[in-house]
Write a protein that holds these residues in place. Structure first.
Motif, PDB file in Angstrom:
ATOM      1  N   ASP A  60      14.402  65.174   1.319  1.00  0.00           N
ATOM      2  CA  ASP A  60      13.243  65.898   1.485  1.00  0.00           C
ATOM      3  C   ASP A  60      12.732  65.490   3.090  1.00  0.00           C
ATOM      4  N   GLU A  61      13.338  64.333   3.603  1.00  0.00           N
ATOM      5  CA  GLU A  61      13.147  63.987   5.146  1.00  0.00           C
ATOM      6  C   GLU A  61      13.621  65.072   5.878  1.00  0.00           C
ATOM      7  N   MET A  62      15.013  65.479   5.500  1.00  0.00           N
ATOM      8  CA  MET A  62      15.811  66.401   6.169  1.00  0.00           C
ATOM      9  C   MET A  62      15.103  67.906   6.171  1.00  0.00           C
ATOM     10  N   MET A  63      14.468  68.351   5.032  1.00  0.00           N
ATOM     11  CA  MET A  63      13.928  69.677   4.971  1.00  0.00           C
ATOM     12  C   MET A  63      12.760  69.679   5.785  1.00  0.00           C
ATOM     13  N   SER A  64      11.870  68.532   5.711  1.00  0.00           N
ATOM     14  CA  SER A  64      10.633  68.712   6.300  1.00  0.00           C
ATOM     15  C   SER A  64      10.871  68.699   7.743  1.00  0.00           C
ATOM     16  N   ALA A  65      11.863  67.712   8.398  1.00  0.00           N
ATOM     17  CA  ALA A  65      11.963  67.606   9.770  1.00  0.00           C
ATOM     18  C   ALA A  65      12.626  68.827  10.285  1.00  0.00           C
ATOM     19  N   LYS A  66      13.437  69.458   9.702  1.00  0.00           N
ATOM     20  CA  LYS A  66      14.391  70.454  10.273  1.00  0.00           C
ATOM     21  C   LYS A  66      14.485  71.782   9.879  1.00  0.00           C
ATOM     22  N   GLN A  67      13.688  72.119   8.593  1.00  0.00           N
ATOM     23  CA  GLN A  67      13.427  73.166   7.855  1.00  0.00           C
ATOM     24  C   GLN A  67      14.680  74.286   8.137  1.00  0.00           C
ATOM     25  N   PRO A  68      15.523  73.767   7.489  1.00  0.00           N
ATOM     26  CA  PRO A  68      16.745  74.892   7.449  1.00  0.00           C
ATOM     27  C   PRO A  68      16.264  76.077   6.525  1.00  0.00           C
ATOM     28  N   ASN A  69      17.167  77.342   6.792  1.00  0.00           N
ATOM     29  CA  ASN A  69      16.752  78.381   5.982  1.00  0.00           C
ATOM     30  C   ASN A  69      18.064  78.550   5.062  1.00  0.00           C
ATOM     31  N   ILE A  70      19.032  77.818   5.354  1.00  0.00           N
ATOM     32  CA  ILE A  70      20.219  77.768   4.578  1.00  0.00           C
ATOM     33  C   ILE A  70      20.621  76.533   4.165  1.00  0.00           C
ATOM     34  N   VAL A  71      20.883  76.044   3.026  1.00  0.00           N
ATOM     35  CA  VAL A  71      21.549  74.784   2.703  1.00  0.00           C
ATOM     36  C   VAL A  71      22.783  74.969   1.987  1.00  0.00           C
ATOM     37  N   HIS A  72      24.046  74.224   2.691  1.00  0.00           N
ATOM     38  CA  HIS A  72      25.090  74.221   1.582  1.00  0.00           C
ATOM     39  C   HIS A  72      25.082  73.009   0.749  1.00  0.00           C
ATOM     40  N   ILE A  73      25.366  73.216  -0.561  1.00  0.00           N
ATOM     41  CA  ILE A  73      25.401  72.033  -1.291  1.00  0.00           C
ATOM     42  C   ILE A  73      26.919  71.784  -1.554  1.00  0.00           C
ATOM     43  N   CYS A  74      27.470  70.560  -1.013  1.00  0.00           N
ATOM     44  CA  CYS A  74      28.806  70.183  -1.229  1.00  0.00           C
ATOM     45  C   CYS A  74      29.186  68.959  -1.754  1.00  0.00           C
ATOM     46  N   THR A  75      28.250  68.525  -2.665  1.00  0.00           N
ATOM     47  CA  THR A  75      28.209  67.295  -3.149  1.00  0.00           C
ATOM     48  C   THR A  75      28.860  67.427  -4.885  1.00  0.00           C
ATOM     49  N   PRO A  76      29.151  66.497  -5.546  1.00  0.00           N
ATOM     50  CA  PRO A  76      29.660  66.535  -6.754  1.00  0.00           C
ATOM     51  C   PRO A  76      28.823  67.496  -7.907  1.00  0.00           C
ATOM     52  N   PRO A  77      29.601  68.199  -8.697  1.00  0.00           N
ATOM     53  CA  PRO A  77      28.964  69.254  -9.493  1.00  0.00           C
ATOM     54  C   PRO A  77      27.650  68.801 -10.145  1.00  0.00           C
ATOM     55  N   ALA A  78      27.646  67.632 -10.777  1.00  0.00           N
ATOM     56  CA  ALA A  78      26.648  67.035 -11.558  1.00  0.00           C
ATOM     57  C   ALA A  78      25.361  66.921 -10.905  1.00  0.00           C
ATOM     58  N   THR A  79      25.443  66.867  -9.406  1.00  0.00           N
ATOM     59  CA  THR A  79      24.231  66.699  -8.628  1.00  0.00           C
ATOM     60  C   THR A  79      23.738  68.232  -8.107  1.00  0.00           C
ATOM     61  N   HIS A  80      24.512  69.363  -8.306  1.00  0.00           N
ATOM     62  CA  HIS A  80      24.280  70.617  -7.598  1.00  0.00           C
ATOM     63  C   HIS A  80      22.793  71.163  -8.044  1.00  0.00           C
ATOM     64  N   ALA A  81      22.614  71.303  -9.368  1.00  0.00           N
ATOM     65  CA  ALA A  81      21.237  71.710  -9.865  1.00  0.00           C
ATOM     66  C   ALA A  81      19.920  71.134  -9.206  1.00  0.00           C
ATOM     67  N   ASN A  82      19.720  69.996  -9.473  1.00  0.00           N
ATOM     68  CA  ASN A  82      18.688  69.296  -8.817  1.00  0.00           C
ATOM     69  C   ASN A  82      18.596  69.448  -7.390  1.00  0.00           C
ATOM     70  N   LEU A  83      19.550  69.384  -6.815  1.00  0.00           N
ATOM     71  CA  LEU A  83      19.518  69.598  -5.250  1.00  0.00           C
ATOM     72  C   LEU A  83      19.093  70.881  -4.937  1.00  0.00           C
ATOM     73  N   ALA A  84      19.601  71.730  -5.225  1.00  0.00           N
ATOM     74  CA  ALA A  84      19.496  73.120  -5.228  1.00  0.00           C
ATOM     75  C   ALA A  84      18.139  73.640  -5.396  1.00  0.00           C
ATOM     76  N   ILE A  85      17.531  73.021  -6.618  1.00  0.00           N
ATOM     77  CA  ILE A  85      16.147  73.253  -6.712  1.00  0.00           C
ATOM     78  C   ILE A  85      15.259  72.711  -5.705  1.00  0.00           C
ATOM     79  N   ARG A  86      15.743  71.548  -5.476  1.00  0.00           N
ATOM     80  CA  ARG A  86      14.605  70.693  -4.461  1.00  0.00           C
ATOM     81  C   ARG A  86      14.756  71.450  -2.955  1.00  0.00           C
TER      82      ARG A  86
END
Ligand SMILES: NC(=O)c1ccc[n+]([C@@H]2O[C@H](COP(=O)([O-])OP(=O)(O)OC[C@H]3O[C@@H](n4cnc5c(N)ncnc54)[C@H](O)[C@@H]3O)[C@@H](O)[C@H]2O)c1
Length: 359
Positions: A60-86
């Motif tokens: 959340d800090e990263m998103m509000s401070a840097k406002q990227p328009n593309i995020v690459h999700i390179c974490t373990p599979p079980a974390t993908h959905a919640n991170l992508a949604i956020r």
């Protein structure tokens, strides 16, 4: 090449994030503005080694401070959905590593979020865009194989190492399947279409709690497919064969080589001779051209990841559909889940399940 400025962030500072970073560096108009990892020290080291100006442990800090328009999700599979949604809720399009998620329900949540917020998802089904596969797609599109009769893929599965240290990729019996299984499944599906049925054959789980040999028949909407996972076969399997009415394409995804076998209307003895000599000549030629591409740095490791990232950024710039949408990721996860449930069902009495699945 990207026309507009893409502000990119990476979540996960592990092995594959480094590969993504390397490819993004070469895309005009794209800048990696931040990296986030649950492990603060890893995030910091990654940022300093890869020349990324900001690092975080909080999404959340990263998103509000840097406002990227593309995020690459390179974490373990079980974390993908919640991170992508956020991150989609906070303004970003998502490039997510395979498998898209660990359940069809999670894929649906991701797709619904993308639709609600007008975001795009690209799942990294990278092997589809390996240079050798791009040749195959062209060959098939121009009818070089005739009608496709069947397609088959053989995938090696890394056995758990002695010292797993709890790494997610070997954390339980099915983790290697979810880690490596996506590749052969999306490769065959590209030719067979979605599976109408999923028929699984395999010893459920051996007493040591390890999956070993699995065979899967996938009657598809366009043709039949077959996928095999093997921990035992050596050397490590990574092959795709596409059998057509005119010719057969054999792809070795380890060596990135393609051989096309054709039936020749020649006297029997000459045809038999050429049936060996022609593939041998193709193999020599393909080996030389891959070696030169690597030596001249025209081809890096994981070339399909670079091609997929570039295709996704281009699709965002031009308003085109994503190269590998959430729907293709969802289909892949649907088949993985079906394989898992088939192997969990009705275990023989002498094969106690020692593994529990943390869903
Ligand atoms: N496409 C391919 O060919 C390919 C190849 C390798 C890995 N992958 C995929 O990439 C993904 C990552 O694999 P890897 O090998 O890089 O793993 P890795 O273990 O090397 O790195 C994962 C990183 O994610 C971090 N992390 C875990 N949970 C997190 C969270 N909730 N928030 C922030 N950071 C978190 C970990 O600290 C770690 O640094 C997996 O989905 C894997 O299947 C794809």
């Amino acid at each position: 090449m990207s026309k507009r400025n893409n502000r990119v962030a990476l979540i996960g500072a592990g092995r594959i994030a480094a590969v993504h970073r390397g490819f993004i560096r070469g895309i005009a108009g794209a800048e990696v503005v931040a990296v986030c990892d649950a492990d603060a020290a890893l995030a910091e080291t990654f940022a300093s080694e890869k020349g990324i100006p900001n690092h975080y442990t909080s999404i959340d800090e990263m998103m509000s401070a840097k406002q990227p328009n593309i995020v690459h999700i390179c974490t373990p599979p079980a974390t993908h959905a919640n991170l992508a949604i956020r991150v989609m809720e906070q303004g970003a399009n998502v490039f997510v590593e395979k498998p898209m998620a660990m359940s069809v329900e999670d894929c649906d949540r991701m797709i619904e979020t993308a639709e609600r917020y007008g975001r795009r998802i690209c799942v990294d089904h990278n092997r589809l865009m390996d240079p050798v596969m791009q040749k195959v797609h062209k060959l098939v599109a121009k009818g070089g194989l005739g009608d496709i009769v069947t397609v088959e893929a053989h995938q090696g599965v890394n056995p758990p190492e002695d010292d797993t240290g709890g790494h997610w990729s070997v954390a339980d019996a099915f983790a290697p399947l979810y880690n490596l299984g996506p590749h052969p499944l999306y490769l065959v599906e590209a030719f067979s279409g979605p599976a109408r049925d999923i028929i699984v054959q395999g010893a459920p789980i051996a007493s040591d709690g390890v999956l070993r040999e699995i065979r899967i028949m996938l009657p598809g909407e366009k043709c039949d497919a077959f996928v095999s996972f093997s921990m035992g076969a050596q050397p490590y399997l990574n092959h795709l064969a596409i059998y057509g009415t005119k010719a057969t394409a054999r792809v070795n995804l380890n060596t990135m080589t393609l051989v096309v076998e054709r039936d020749r209307k020649l006297p029997k003895m000459v045809a038999k001779l050429l049936a060996n000599l022609d593939p041998a000549a193709q193999m020599v030629q393909a080996t030389i051209s891959v070696t030169l591409a690597v030596l001249l740095r025209r081809m890096k490791t994981y070339p399909g990841i670079g091609n997929t990232i570039r295709a996704f950024y281009r699709s965002l710039d031009e308003g085109d559909p994503s190269p590998n949408s959430g729907f293709s990721g969802r289909e892949n996860v649907r088949v993985l889940r079906a394989i898992e449930s088939a192997l969990r069902k009705d275990p023989p009495a002498d094969q106690e399940r020692e593994i529990t699945w943390n869903s």
